[in-house]
Design a protein around this motif. Structure first.
Motif, short mmCIF file in Angstrom:
data_model
loop_
_atom_site.label_atom_id
_atom_site.label_comp_id
_atom_site.label_asym_id
_atom_site.label_seq_id
_atom_site.Cartn_x
_atom_site.Cartn_y
_atom_site.Cartn_z
N HIS A 1 0.83 -1.20 0.00
CA HIS A 1 0.00 0.00 0.00
C HIS A 1 0.87 1.26 0.00
CE1 HIS A 1 -3.38 -2.51 0.32
NE2 HIS A 1 -3.40 -2.67 1.64
N ARG A 2 1.97 1.21 0.73
CA ARG A 2 2.84 2.38 0.78
C ARG A 2 3.47 2.63 -0.58
NH1 ARG A 2 8.01 2.37 1.85
NH2 ARG A 2 7.92 0.31 2.82
N HIS A 3 3.92 1.57 -1.25
CA HIS A 3 4.51 1.73 -2.59
C HIS A 3 3.47 2.23 -3.60
CE1 HIS A 3 8.53 0.34 -1.80
NE2 HIS A 3 8.09 -0.78 -1.24
N ASN A 4 2.25 1.75 -3.47
CA ASN A 4 1.20 2.16 -4.41
C ASN A 4 0.87 3.65 -4.28
OD1 ASN A 4 1.03 -0.43 -5.42
ND2 ASN A 4 -0.71 -1.00 -4.11
N ARG A 5 1.06 4.18 -3.10
CA ARG A 5 0.76 5.60 -2.88
C ARG A 5 1.88 6.51 -3.36
NH1 ARG A 5 -3.15 7.16 0.68
NH2 ARG A 5 -1.82 8.87 1.42
N GLY A 6 3.01 5.93 -3.71
CA GLY A 6 4.11 6.74 -4.22
C GLY A 6 4.70 7.63 -3.14
N ARG A 7 4.90 8.91 -3.50
CA ARG A 7 5.48 9.84 -2.52
C ARG A 7 4.57 10.06 -1.32
NH1 ARG A 7 8.07 14.76 -6.16
NH2 ARG A 7 9.66 13.48 -7.27
N ARG A 8 3.26 9.95 -1.56
CA ARG A 8 2.34 10.14 -0.44
C ARG A 8 2.42 9.02 0.58
NH1 ARG A 8 -3.31 10.68 -3.26
NH2 ARG A 8 -2.39 8.86 -4.34
#
Length: 277
Positions: free
Chosen positions: A217-224
């Motif tokens: 989930h963290r990777h999917n959100r990118g910089r966010r």
């Protein structure tokens, strides 16, 4: 004083343990002669260790009603709570406590004798939750023991909740119970629970591994998604001590299965066992 003939039976207090408990036991100034305190507390320890009912106590500990009544009185008075705090303070003064604290919880199945509490209604008792720390989970009617221990698998703080409660709900309360006034907050090493990291459980550093779905989930959100949380593998490997602490506690049959109807009585049994550990 009861004469034990210099022999300490199995499941009974040692002389050093009796010396620590003696100043904390309340004494009545009037009334008929009391049953020896050591004899009564040995009966309590025997009951918790074996998991038998109060009525089945061996006669050498005196009348079972006396032992049961004294246990309940000590539970309400906090005798074993103060005893545990005193022995922890001594260990802390001697530099024997490692403040890299491990926290976790375990589920305890409630016996049918503990389940017959009349949880709805009844007489309200002080410091007793309405649900008696009994809840429904996959294992049926259960109680959850939240525990914090030091690096030697010795309990530092205990908290009871119904079995369905999550670890993250009690992370802050369990840490606040073990923080001495003269020391900084300890550094917990919590279990792999998602909510323990995402919510501010306590103003203390923590070491919790990031789950695979959280990483995705963290990777999917990118910089966010932000940076990954700090994680120390060497510290996390020490978390096995809390599992060993649970194993030692559940070596007492009266702890591994809950037979006590009230949360106060069961928590007192856990504290007395923690004092012995």
């Amino acid at each position: 004083m009861v004469d034990y003939g210099g022999v300490i039976r199995r499941h009974e207090l040692a002389d050093r343990e009796c010396e620590l408990l003696a100043p904390l036991i309340p004494r009545a100034m009037t009334g008929r002669p009391r049953v020896e305190d050591r004899q009564v507390i040995n009966g309590m320890v025997y009951k918790i260790r074996t998991g038998i009912s109060w009525r089945d106590l061996p006669e050498r500990y005196g009348a079972w009603k006396t032992v049961c009544t004294r246990f309940r009185r000590y539970a309400l008075d906090g005798v074993f709570t103060r005893a545990l705090q005193q022995i922890q303070a001594r260990a802390d003064a001697a530099g024997d406590v490692d403040w890299l604290v491990q926290i976790d919880s375990t589920i305890v199945r409630a016996h049918q004798h503990a389940a017959a509490t009349g949880r709805k209604g009844g007489i309200h008792q002080p410091d007793e939750p309405d649900d008696h720390a009994l809840g429904r989970s996959r294992g049926g009617l259960t109680t959850r023991i939240h525990l914090a221990c030091d690096s030697k698998s010795r309990p530092l703080a205990i908290l009871l909740t119904p079995g369905q409660h999550h670890d993250s709900i009690c992370a802050r309360p369990i840490l606040e119970r073990i923080r001495p006034a003269h020391r900084p907050r300890p550094t917990p090493v919590a279990g792999p629970t998602r909510s323990s990291r995402t919510r501010p459980t306590a103003p203390a550093a923590h070491t919790i591994p990031e789950k695979t779905d959280q990483q995705r989930h963290r990777h999917n959100r990118g910089r966010r998604g932000g940076r990954p949380p700090a994680f120390d593998r060497q510290i996390y490997r020490r978390r096995t001590v809390v599992e060993r602490c649970f194993n030692r506690l559940k070596g007492f049959r009266g702890i591994a299965t809950r037979y006590d109807k009230t949360a106060a009585s069961y928590e007192t049994a856990v504290r007395l066992t923690s004092f012995l550990l």
